[in-house]
Enzyme design. Sequence first.
Site, PDB file in Angstrom:
ATOM      1  NE  ARG A  19      -4.191   1.098  -0.253  1.00 55.22           N
ATOM      2  CZ  ARG A  19      -5.304   1.041   0.357  1.00 55.22           C
ATOM      3  NH1 ARG A  19      -5.584  -0.115   0.986  1.00 55.22           N
ATOM      4  NH2 ARG A  19      -6.248   1.836  -0.425  1.00 55.22           N
ATOM      5  CG  HIS A  44      14.956 -14.106   4.785  1.00 57.28           C
ATOM      6  ND1 HIS A  44      14.916 -15.555   4.862  1.00 57.28           N
ATOM      7  CD2 HIS A  44      15.730 -13.878   4.066  1.00 57.28           C
ATOM      8  CE1 HIS A  44      15.896 -15.965   4.058  1.00 57.28           C
ATOM      9  NE2 HIS A  44      16.233 -14.838   3.513  1.00 57.28           N
ATOM     10  NE  ARG A  46      13.328 -14.172   0.683  1.00 54.63           N
ATOM     11  CZ  ARG A  46      13.953 -15.399   0.606  1.00 54.63           C
ATOM     12  NH1 ARG A  46      14.988 -15.390  -0.094  1.00 54.63           N
ATOM     13  NH2 ARG A  46      13.765 -16.265   1.499  1.00 54.63           N
ATOM     14  CD  GLU A  71      14.851 -16.540   8.699  1.00 54.32           C
ATOM     15  OE1 GLU A  71      14.825 -17.405   9.271  1.00 54.32           O
ATOM     16  OE2 GLU A  71      14.646 -16.409   7.388  1.00 54.32           O
ATOM     17  CB  THR A 101      10.246 -19.166   0.498  1.00 57.23           C
ATOM     18  OG1 THR A 101      10.509 -19.286   1.631  1.00 57.23           O
ATOM     19  CG2 THR A 101      10.059 -20.471  -0.197  1.00 57.23           C
ATOM     20  CG  HIS A 191      10.791 -23.020   4.847  1.00 58.35           C
ATOM     21  ND1 HIS A 191       9.647 -23.210   4.052  1.00 58.35           N
ATOM     22  CD2 HIS A 191      11.645 -22.138   4.773  1.00 58.35           C
ATOM     23  CE1 HIS A 191       9.804 -22.244   3.126  1.00 58.35           C
ATOM     24  NE2 HIS A 191      10.823 -21.505   3.341  1.00 58.35           N
ATOM     25  CG  ASP A 192       7.066 -25.051   4.286  1.00 59.61           C
ATOM     26  OD1 ASP A 192       6.129 -24.134   4.026  1.00 59.61           O
ATOM     27  OD2 ASP A 192       7.964 -25.481   3.641  1.00 59.61           O
ATOM     28  CG  HIS A 215       3.091 -18.656   4.472  1.00 59.00           C
ATOM     29  ND1 HIS A 215       2.969 -17.763   3.554  1.00 59.00           N
ATOM     30  CD2 HIS A 215       2.254 -19.608   4.226  1.00 59.00           C
ATOM     31  CE1 HIS A 215       2.170 -17.926   2.729  1.00 59.00           C
ATOM     32  NE2 HIS A 215       1.711 -18.960   2.828  1.00 59.00           N
TER      33      HIS A 215
END
Length: 238
Positions: A19, A44, A46, A71, A101, A191-192, A215
């Site tokens: 936004r 993290h 990037r 990370e 990811t 992760h996951d 997530h």
Amino acid sequence: MNCKLSVNINKIALLRNSRGNNVPNLIQFAKDCESYGADGITVHPRPDERHIKYSDVYELKENVQTELNIEGYPDERFLKMVCEVKPHQCTLVPDAPGALTSDNGWDTIKHQTFLSEIIHRLHEHQIRVSLFINPDKELLDKALLTGSDRIEFYTGPYAHDYSQNKEYAIHTYANAANYCNEIGLGINAGHDLNLDNLKYFKDHINNLLEVSIGHALVKDALYYGIENTIGMYKRLLK
Ligand code: PXP
């Protein structure tokens, strides 16, 4: 010993960036997570800053009262920022710059020297280091030789296999965790991980120190609210 929950707030930054203003407020969200029981905050950044911006990390350092975990792939820009911010922990991941990811751990055999030099530099700034890694004995042996304090198990494959066969899914991780305990590497994981697969993982990994979850936790917060969601994850880690 309770395993720590570090909340990965990348997705909150993604929502904010969509936004172009400061809603939701990332720093306030991190502080609220802490007040609802999170033991740490993970980010993290990037290279394209599509979610966490480099400037966010400096601001988070001023505001996070628990543990800040940064990370990322250790290119020069990332390392300079981490050494300036001095988080409690830096988790090194082998992601290519455009990766959607993290989807694999380090090849610590191939990159042992590269990682050793970086870890030495981070240690000079009193930063604890963790290496994102697959649960493999040879990779762990080499991770130890880099001087890393901890490893973070890449739990994507565990999460993938869990719904089919949880004994099979955990087997390699449980053995690798025992090996880490034997050789003296601290164990993180991420992760996951989600409300379905987290407890089983925690119950089968001896001395799991920390999980970082983003997530699924943010998805759950859409339904249960962030305060309830953090409580639910924390209960699974007791
Ligand atoms: N650990 C690492 C190294 C990651 O890159 C990520 C995703 O940013 C996570 C943990 C958290 O994964 P998830 O968002 O699936 O909980």
